[in-house]
Design a protein around this motif. Structure first.
Motif, PDB file in Angstrom:
ATOM      1  N   THR A  18       1.872   0.088   9.109  1.00  0.00           N
ATOM      2  CA  THR A  18       1.550  -1.331   8.964  1.00  0.00           C
ATOM      3  C   THR A  18       2.636  -2.018   8.142  1.00  0.00           C
ATOM      4  O   THR A  18       3.425  -1.371   7.459  1.00  0.00           O
ATOM      5  CB  THR A  18       0.172  -1.602   8.301  1.00  0.00           C
TER       6      THR A  18
ATOM      7  N   PHE B 105     -14.199  -0.777  12.934  1.00  0.00           N
ATOM      8  CA  PHE B 105     -13.362  -0.688  11.726  1.00  0.00           C
ATOM      9  C   PHE B 105     -11.912  -0.543  12.165  1.00  0.00           C
ATOM     10  O   PHE B 105     -11.556   0.415  12.835  1.00  0.00           O
ATOM     11  CB  PHE B 105     -13.822   0.511  10.908  1.00  0.00           C
TER      12      PHE B 105
ATOM     13  N   HIS C 249      -3.920  -2.905  14.711  1.00  0.00           N
ATOM     14  CA  HIS C 249      -4.674  -2.100  15.662  1.00  0.00           C
ATOM     15  C   HIS C 249      -5.785  -2.916  16.303  1.00  0.00           C
ATOM     16  O   HIS C 249      -6.067  -4.033  15.884  1.00  0.00           O
ATOM     17  CB  HIS C 249      -5.253  -0.864  14.978  1.00  0.00           C
TER      18      HIS C 249
ATOM     19  N   MET D 232     -10.632  -0.945  -2.399  1.00  0.00           N
ATOM     20  CA  MET D 232     -10.093  -1.598  -1.212  1.00  0.00           C
ATOM     21  C   MET D 232      -8.893  -0.817  -0.710  1.00  0.00           C
ATOM     22  O   MET D 232      -8.590  -0.787   0.470  1.00  0.00           O
ATOM     23  CB  MET D 232      -9.729  -3.037  -1.537  1.00  0.00           C
TER      24      MET D 232
ATOM     25  N   ALA E 174     -17.798  -6.728   7.668  1.00  0.00           N
ATOM     26  CA  ALA E 174     -18.654  -5.882   6.828  1.00  0.00           C
ATOM     27  C   ALA E 174     -17.852  -4.754   6.193  1.00  0.00           C
ATOM     28  O   ALA E 174     -18.357  -3.672   5.966  1.00  0.00           O
ATOM     29  CB  ALA E 174     -19.815  -5.327   7.644  1.00  0.00           C
TER      30      ALA E 174
ATOM     31  N   ASN F 123     -13.696  -5.238  10.036  1.00  0.00           N
ATOM     32  CA  ASN F 123     -14.591  -4.914  11.144  1.00  0.00           C
ATOM     33  C   ASN F 123     -15.489  -6.112  11.404  1.00  0.00           C
ATOM     34  O   ASN F 123     -15.291  -7.180  10.814  1.00  0.00           O
ATOM     35  CB  ASN F 123     -15.381  -3.629  10.863  1.00  0.00           C
TER      36      ASN F 123
ATOM     37  N   TRP G 284       0.869  -1.180   0.000  1.00  0.00           N
ATOM     38  CA  TRP G 284       0.000   0.000   0.000  1.00  0.00           C
ATOM     39  C   TRP G 284       0.905   1.228   0.000  1.00  0.00           C
ATOM     40  O   TRP G 284       2.040   1.151   0.445  1.00  0.00           O
ATOM     41  CB  TRP G 284      -0.873   0.053   1.253  1.00  0.00           C
TER      42      TRP G 284
ATOM     43  N   PRO H  98      -7.927  -3.641   6.265  1.00  0.00           N
ATOM     44  CA  PRO H  98      -8.688  -3.285   7.462  1.00  0.00           C
ATOM     45  C   PRO H  98      -9.911  -4.199   7.539  1.00  0.00           C
ATOM     46  O   PRO H  98     -10.381  -4.677   6.509  1.00  0.00           O
ATOM     47  CB  PRO H  98      -9.109  -1.834   7.193  1.00  0.00           C
TER      48      PRO H  98
ATOM     49  N   ASP I  32      -0.182   5.931  12.267  1.00  0.00           N
ATOM     50  CA  ASP I  32      -0.246   4.476  12.090  1.00  0.00           C
ATOM     51  C   ASP I  32       0.846   3.973  11.147  1.00  0.00           C
ATOM     52  O   ASP I  32       1.270   4.671  10.228  1.00  0.00           O
ATOM     53  CB  ASP I  32      -1.601   4.065  11.510  1.00  0.00           C
TER      54      ASP I  32
ATOM     55  N   SER J 184      -8.430   4.779   4.497  1.00  0.00           N
ATOM     56  CA  SER J 184      -9.373   5.488   5.366  1.00  0.00           C
ATOM     57  C   SER J 184      -9.442   4.871   6.757  1.00  0.00           C
ATOM     58  O   SER J 184      -9.997   5.450   7.665  1.00  0.00           O
ATOM     59  CB  SER J 184     -10.758   5.531   4.722  1.00  0.00           C
ATOM     60  N   ALA J 185      -8.871   3.686   6.909  1.00  0.00           N
ATOM     61  CA  ALA J 185      -8.858   3.059   8.236  1.00  0.00           C
ATOM     62  C   ALA J 185      -7.721   3.598   9.096  1.00  0.00           C
ATOM     63  O   ALA J 185      -7.617   3.270  10.266  1.00  0.00           O
ATOM     64  CB  ALA J 185      -8.710   1.542   8.098  1.00  0.00           C
ATOM     65  N   LEU J 186      -6.841   4.406   8.510  1.00  0.00           N
ATOM     66  CA  LEU J 186      -5.602   4.764   9.189  1.00  0.00           C
ATOM     67  C   LEU J 186      -5.646   6.143   9.826  1.00  0.00           C
ATOM     68  O   LEU J 186      -6.353   7.033   9.367  1.00  0.00           O
ATOM     69  CB  LEU J 186      -4.447   4.733   8.183  1.00  0.00           C
TER      70      LEU J 186
ATOM     71  N   ALA K 214     -20.450  -2.828  13.256  1.00  0.00           N
ATOM     72  CA  ALA K 214     -19.497  -2.670  12.154  1.00  0.00           C
ATOM     73  C   ALA K 214     -18.800  -1.314  12.183  1.00  0.00           C
ATOM     74  O   ALA K 214     -17.578  -1.217  12.058  1.00  0.00           O
ATOM     75  CB  ALA K 214     -20.206  -2.876  10.820  1.00  0.00           C
TER      76      ALA K 214
ATOM     77  N   SER L 134     -17.137   3.575   7.726  1.00  0.00           N
ATOM     78  CA  SER L 134     -16.564   2.399   8.356  1.00  0.00           C
ATOM     79  C   SER L 134     -17.523   1.221   8.277  1.00  0.00           C
ATOM     80  O   SER L 134     -17.143   0.090   8.462  1.00  0.00           O
ATOM     81  CB  SER L 134     -16.190   2.702   9.801  1.00  0.00           C
ATOM     82  N   ASP L 135     -18.779   1.477   8.006  1.00  0.00           N
ATOM     83  CA  ASP L 135     -19.694   0.395   7.655  1.00  0.00           C
ATOM     84  C   ASP L 135     -20.128   0.645   6.222  1.00  0.00           C
ATOM     85  O   ASP L 135     -21.010   1.451   5.948  1.00  0.00           O
ATOM     86  CB  ASP L 135     -20.896   0.369   8.595  1.00  0.00           C
ATOM     87  N   SER L 136     -19.487  -0.050   5.305  1.00  0.00           N
ATOM     88  CA  SER L 136     -19.605   0.296   3.898  1.00  0.00           C
ATOM     89  C   SER L 136     -20.994   0.048   3.332  1.00  0.00           C
ATOM     90  O   SER L 136     -21.281   0.394   2.209  1.00  0.00           O
ATOM     91  CB  SER L 136     -18.608  -0.527   3.110  1.00  0.00           C
TER      92      SER L 136
ATOM     93  N   ASN M 178       2.510  -3.568   5.509  1.00  0.00           N
ATOM     94  CA  ASN M 178       2.344  -3.541   4.058  1.00  0.00           C
ATOM     95  C   ASN M 178       2.158  -2.143   3.515  1.00  0.00           C
ATOM     96  O   ASN M 178       1.687  -1.967   2.413  1.00  0.00           O
ATOM     97  CB  ASN M 178       1.133  -4.393   3.665  1.00  0.00           C
TER      98      ASN M 178
ATOM     99  N   ALA N 261     -10.362   2.040   1.131  1.00  0.00           N
ATOM    100  CA  ALA N 261     -10.842   1.559   2.431  1.00  0.00           C
ATOM    101  C   ALA N 261      -9.670   1.411   3.394  1.00  0.00           C
ATOM    102  O   ALA N 261      -9.743   1.787   4.563  1.00  0.00           O
ATOM    103  CB  ALA N 261     -11.570   0.230   2.269  1.00  0.00           C
ATOM    104  N   MET N 262      -8.570   0.863   2.883  1.00  0.00           N
ATOM    105  CA  MET N 262      -7.377   0.678   3.718  1.00  0.00           C
ATOM    106  C   MET N 262      -6.884   2.028   4.230  1.00  0.00           C
ATOM    107  O   MET N 262      -6.668   2.214   5.431  1.00  0.00           O
ATOM    108  CB  MET N 262      -6.293  -0.015   2.879  1.00  0.00           C
TER     109      MET N 262
END
Lengths: 255, 503
Positions: free
Chosen positions: A243, B149, B154, A229, B173, B132, A185, B130, A241, A235-237, B145, A198-200, A245, A232-233
């Protein structure tokens, strides 16, 4: 803000060959997979230069040697969490073998940003990264080709316990840029504006707060889930942070 | 909305029960009376947690954690780690699974209605994605969900009160949801009713899922996820507990005669609905849909994708019982097959027949295999004749091949190609061998007709068997004749995808 001030004080260490050197990317119209709130239809991407490949551990170590504030034992915890550069043998020593030539990972956004700034460069914006990454070996925009998508998805299906390849080992795309897909990434400058819910599954009912974000839940093209994806990755950070990868490369404005 | 509908249904059943009582006051059997409503989530809050927090016991499939044994609401801490790892999906085939707790399905979670659950979701540092979790047992938007996330390396925490009793699916999800589920990210959480579940001798955890690999069924090596097949809902594998053979052979579920067995069965999907059946058993009770009420004396129960059911039965007769999805091609051609082995003395008063132990050999259980045995003896003595091969091949063909290609080799027009006078292999006997070993999918022209169907690989056949079948086919129904040896089959088996695969 404080980070920026701090960075301005750092001397520039422009090494022309970092990231394999820069490749010029011509500008153009581009339809992102994200619908930006400030307009419909394609966006205009201005010409810029981008590193041929991700930054390596050796290159990042040279940066850390010059700017010891970014050593893992000295970095402020607000700029990088515990796992920062944990793959190195010591705060200023790489593990022997291939590591020097592998893409650096476990870097925070702040550290990546500082590295690029020290180069007189910056992190790419999402749309710049996506624009270059839409290419394959012969076309600037190969996103309609299922083979292009399958190659991206194939990486998601490979175990990450296997050693990373050397940076730049992948085949170049039409611009001569390597490894945008299939290795790591990569941070982008505006990662924090890529607010995917966060809940797609709430796509019909986006949280109003998230309209502030440039990419608020607005997936323009559902077919492009392979690229999403990555969104999404990112946006999780959070900025501190790291990781195993996640690496980066820099871009430069045209002089 | 759903809940409102359920409540009104309950109201109707209560009224009906009322009528029942007034019509037949004396002899309403207990099972016929509609049980009183549990009150749903409104009746599920037993107040604040009491006592010290308890760390939940999580188990890997097929095991189930012990009953909570509690009579008061507690605070329960659940720690679940997301791990992306390569694991076998079939013999010689691996897949990059995304898991809750390192297994497919994920760890079994057991709490009691009214418990306050503090949920910690950890995402392993070497994860690429990531993740959830959405627990269907959670009351609240997204089922957890949005609150869970979690980036690689983490951990997230959220807390919920388990208001409804039942057996619930949990799953990832994160976008694209279908892909996360298809990669194995699901499991079960049991919310026990306040009085607990009735006591049984054994409890097991089984979960069905459908999988979509780039390669064909049983094609060797690390297989990548194929999104096109997933969107078409055309799985390569349909499996119990995440791999072919997860619950067969040494890993079969076990019980003894005289014992009662309870299965907690979920269906992770992502696409298929399961017609869950145990060959040779009748479910004494099924808590259909994982809910509060049970049905009795059930042969096959439907488990929706993203749903679950609890079933209970008493073991009378020793032997092997086969768990299947009774959408039966999934069982015999895509892997949806598990074994429950019951040990104990024969009970001939209930069942007198012969037991087939080990795997269920549906297509070879026919009695007419004398010719096969003869051919095997001759082959051992080095004196195998073409005629013996043809006779053995005929018997094997009747079991394995004739279902589709028909006993007369005519096939079914436009569905299954004919083998009689077939121009497909007239010039090259290897084509018969290759098709038997590797199957054949997609468009093919035979005797001027187009066919577009799927023949699964018959790789389970031995070299001898495949050679005999091929020889039989070549010498029957006006075909040109010839002979295929087991050496030829062995050679073709070893060689990488030959011409036949390009069709």
């Amino acid at each position: 803000m404080r980070a920026l001030l701090l960075l301005c004080l750092l001397p520039l260490v422009a090494s022309a060959s970092d990231g394999g050197g820069y490749v010029r990317i011509p500008g153009g119209e581009f339809a992102s997979v994200l619908q930006y709130e400030d307009g419909r239809g394609p966006s205009r991407v201005a010409p810029f230069e981008v590193m041929q490949r991700p930054v390596t551990n050796a290159e990042f170590k040279a940066f850390v040697d010059k700017h010891p504030a970014w050593r893992r034992d000295r970095v402020a915890t607000v700029f990088a969490e515990d796992g920062y550069l944990a793959q190195w043998q010591a705060p200023a020593r790489l593990a022997p073998g291939e590591q020097a030539l592998q893409p650096v990972t476990r870097v925070s956004w702040f550290a990546a940003d500082a590295y690029c700034a020290a180069q007189g460069a910056r992190l790419p914006r999402w749309i710049e990264w996506e624009y270059v990454a839409a290419a394959d070996a012969t076309r600037r925009d190969a996103r309609r080709d299922p083979a292009w998508r399958e190659r991206i998805l194939a990486w998601y299906g490979r175990p990450s316990s296997r050693a990373l390849p050397r940076a730049g080992a992948g085949a170049p795309n039409v611009y001569g840029v390597h490894d945008l897909h299939g290795v790591v990434w990569e941070w982008v400058d505006d990662y924090s504006a890529l607010l995917v819910s966060s809940d797609s599954r709430n796509q019909g009912d986006p949280d109003r707060r998230q309209f502030c974000g440039a990419g608020a839940l607005s997936v323009g093209d559902r077919e492009q889930y392979a690229v999403l994806m990555r969104v999404a990755m990112l946006s999780a950070l959070a900025g501190s942070d790291t990781t195993m990868n996640l690496g980066f490369r820099c871009v430069r404005e045209l002089r | 909305m759903l809940r409102a509908a359920c409540l009104s249904l309950l109201a109707i059943s209560v009224i009906l029960a009322g009528c029942d009582r007034s019509d037949r006051p004396a002899a309403t059997p207990a099972t016929a009376a509609a049980p009183a409503t549990t009150g749903g989530s409104k009746g599920g809050d037993f107040g604040p947690p009491q006592g010290e927090p308890i760390k939940a016991v999580l188990t890997s499939p097929p095991m189930v954690p012990p009953a909570t044994g509690r009579t008061k609401p507690a605070k329960v801490i659940v720690e679940l780690e997301v791990i992306e790892k390569e694991m076998p999906i079939s013999e010689g085939v691996t897949y990059m699974f995304w898991t809750f707790g390192g297994t497919v399905p994920g760890s079994f979670i057991r709490v009691r209605q009214g418990d306050t659950v503090e949920f910690h979701l950890k995402n392993a540092p070497d994860s690429k994605m990531p993740h959830n979790i959405d627990l269907h047992g959670v009351t609240g938007p997204g089922g957890g969900a949005a609150s869970s996330f979690t980036a690689p390396g983490h951990a997230s925490r959220f807390t919920f009160k388990a208001l409804n009793a039942g057996l619930y699916v949990y799953h990832c999800a994160t976008a694209p949801v279908g892909m996360h589920v298809a990669n194995g990210m699901y499991g079960l959480i049991l919310v026990e009713p306040p009085q607990g579940m009735p006591k049984v001798d054994r409890e097991y955890y089984v979960m069905q899922g459908d999988f979509y690999t780039a390669g064909k069924y049983r094609e060797k090596g690390l297989q990548a996820f194929n999104m096109e097949k997933a969107i078409d809902e055309n799985p390569t594998y349909v499996l119990f507990n995440g791999s072919e053979g997860a619950l067969t052979g040494d890993k079969a579920l076990t019980a003894k005669t005289g014992e009662s067995v309870r299965l907690y069965v979920g269906n992770g999907g992502p696409n298929l609905v399961s017609s869950f059946h145990v060959i040779g058993e009748i479910f004494d009770k099924v808590w259909y849909e994982g809910g509060t009420h049970f049905q009795e004396n059930v042969q096959t129960t439907l488990i929706p994708a993203g749903g679950a059911a609890i079933m209970e039965f008493h073991m009378e007769v020793p032997g092997s019982y086969v768990l299947v999805d009774h959408s039966i091609f999934r069982a015999f051609n895509k892997g949806a097959l598990a074994i429950l082995k019951a040990d104990g003395p024969e009970v001939t008063a209930i069942y007198s027949g012969k037991e087939v132990d080990e795997v269920y050999l549906g297509d070879r259980a026919s009695p007419n295999l004398a010719a096969v045995a003869t051919a095997a003896r001759s082959a051992g003595a080095g004196a195998l004749t073409v005629d013996e091969q043809i006779k053995a091949g005929q018997a094997l063909f009747a079991g394995t091949c004739s279902t589709c290609h028909q006993a007369n080799g005519q096939g079914l027009p436009r569905v299954f190609p004919p083998l009689a006078k077939s121009d497909f292999f007239a010039k090259d006997s290897n084509r018969v061998v290759d098709t038997v070993l590797r199957g054949l999918s997609g468009p093919v022209k035979v005797n001027g007709e187009d066919y577009n169907s799927v023949m699964p690989p018959m790789a389970q056949l031995t070299d001898d068997e495949a050679a005999n079948i091929a020889t039989y086919v070549l010498n029957s129904w006006g075909n040109p004749g010839g002979r295929v040896t087991k050496e030829q089959v062995a050679k073709r088996r070893k060689e990488a995808a030959p011409a036949a695969a390009s069709h």
